[in-house]
Design a protein around this motif. Sequence first.
Motif, mmCIF file in Angstrom:
data_model
loop_
_atom_site.group_PDB
_atom_site.id
_atom_site.type_symbol
_atom_site.label_atom_id
_atom_site.label_comp_id
_atom_site.label_asym_id
_atom_site.label_seq_id
_atom_site.Cartn_x
_atom_site.Cartn_y
_atom_site.Cartn_z
ATOM 1 N N SER A 26 0.883 -1.178 0.038
ATOM 2 C CA SER A 26 0.001 0.124 0.037
ATOM 3 C C SER A 26 0.799 1.093 -0.119
ATOM 4 N N LEU A 27 1.770 1.130 0.931
ATOM 5 C CA LEU A 27 2.815 2.459 0.726
ATOM 6 C C LEU A 27 3.719 2.560 -0.470
ATOM 7 N N PHE A 28 4.078 1.396 -1.065
ATOM 8 C CA PHE A 28 4.544 1.463 -2.420
ATOM 9 C C PHE A 28 4.010 1.961 -3.602
ATOM 10 N N ALA A 29 2.469 1.352 -3.393
ATOM 11 C CA ALA A 29 1.483 2.061 -4.379
ATOM 12 C C ALA A 29 1.516 3.725 -3.931
ATOM 13 N N ARG A 30 1.644 4.005 -3.026
ATOM 14 C CA ARG A 30 1.389 5.514 -2.774
ATOM 15 C C ARG A 30 2.495 6.270 -3.050
ATOM 16 N N PHE A 31 3.849 5.860 -2.857
ATOM 17 C CA PHE A 31 4.834 6.666 -3.036
ATOM 18 C C PHE A 31 5.473 6.519 -4.616
ATOM 19 N N VAL A 32 5.462 5.269 -4.994
ATOM 20 C CA VAL A 32 5.943 4.829 -6.303
ATOM 21 C C VAL A 32 4.912 4.648 -7.477
ATOM 22 N N GLY A 33 3.862 4.210 -7.289
ATOM 23 C CA GLY A 33 2.555 4.475 -8.086
ATOM 24 C C GLY A 33 3.110 2.977 -9.004
#
Length: 526
Positions: A26-33
Amino acid sequence: MNLARALGSIGGLTLASRVLGLVRDSLFARFVGAGFASDAFLIAFRLPNMFRALFAEGAFSAAFIPMFNKKVAERDGDGPGGLSRGVAFAEDALSVLLPVLIAMTVLMELAAWPVTWALSGGFNDASEADFAFAVQLARITFPYLLLISLVSLLGGILNSLHRFWVAAAAPILLNLCLIVALLLFHDHEPLFTARNQAIAVTVSGVLQLAWLIWACRRAGVRLRLKRPTINADVRRLLSLIWPAAAGAGAMQINLVVSTALAASLLGAGSVSYIYFADRLNQLPLGLIGIGLGTVLLPTISAQLGRGDDKAAMDTQNRGMELALFLTLPATVALVVCGAPIVAALFQHGKFTPADTAATAASLAAFSLGLPSYILVKVLTPGFYARQDTRTPVRYATISMAVNLALNLAFILPLRHVGPPLATAIASSVNVAMLWRALARRGHFVADAQLARRAPRLLAAALLMGAVMWFANAPLAPWTTGPSLHRWIAMFALVATGALVYFAATFLFGAFSVADVRRLIRRPQQV
């Protein structure tokens, strides 16, 4: 043996690891997309992650645990001599594996450019600078192969000593490292964040190895480094590892093929759609499949070792029953509720509604094969416990050929849905061949209890799916709201599905109150 209790002893830590994995993603999707930066990191992480699945969760355990247990059992009385013989065998194995792993890691570092190209197909004609960045990430993550392989050796020893929880807890360190890197070292530039994720992968390998060394010493096991020793036992171990690696890793190899085709033939973001979908698909696979495989192999090996073939067949029937009981509702839920689940977990920051729709479509295709992914873990111990690692690899090779053919047929018309669908079908073909071989040899026959319960469990899962379908619409606005609303929506979906499914299992007669009482009262035996 109460498989449900034994699975629960591993499942709690695996659940913690998988939940942290979802937080990480979830954090990866937020910060990297979902773009080139995420694709580059996921390609770099694919090979060491595949090697972990092939070696740590499959091949090494399949080959090492029966041999280590045999050494430990060769003792006079109750003294520690048997464990000493087992440790000596482990030291011999380490003396050969460590130089091989070091040489392989150096070779991978030198060949990072062609390896990255093979895994990505050149990222669909990416620029020279972009491809150089992807190669750099691969070089950063390659040492994880060496570290996680050593972790698997120590984990195999502890599993043989029935200390299952230690190895089950190790992946938590990987997720914690990646989460810390995302929270403390993210940047508005996704490439910077992706590079820090690659560094965190290798750091986590160091921490996992330190954790396993500490746990082994607590268990009285200290492995000494020695000059390579190739004796009869080591030769036997090596002859078993490589077929087991291919047999246990068919799904992982299929995923690599799918990822490479998606990276080379489809647009930016396709690798990420498949990755995020696979991560959700891996949640039940990790909780159920890996736990069952970990428990079934030493159990069936011990039963066959004392000549109790009837008990071994009963254990495999109950493993099959437990796998279907837990897997069928997970399959239906991920197909029916894929979009709200993906939206609640990932749709924020740089991850858009279009990314959610694409990921949910890939997830539905992956989930169709979820029962077969887990049944492979239930059926292969029937071969490994009899020291037959060659038959599973033969069938795995066939399934990989099926996967490649279907990938080529599906990827252009179905795009990012094609590779997951091909993987699901190929895994189902693998299960059919494994089942047929065991049945033909008389090593597995579905008993009356399994035959009676399986269709009733399917009916219960379908009823649950129908209810969850109607629950999607009122919960949809909550899945993209504030964080609290997202978690409320997720809890509502999971709780609704669980209550309906468990009620339906009793309604359709799959289970009775007496079954629950026996489960609660039966003492744990591992």
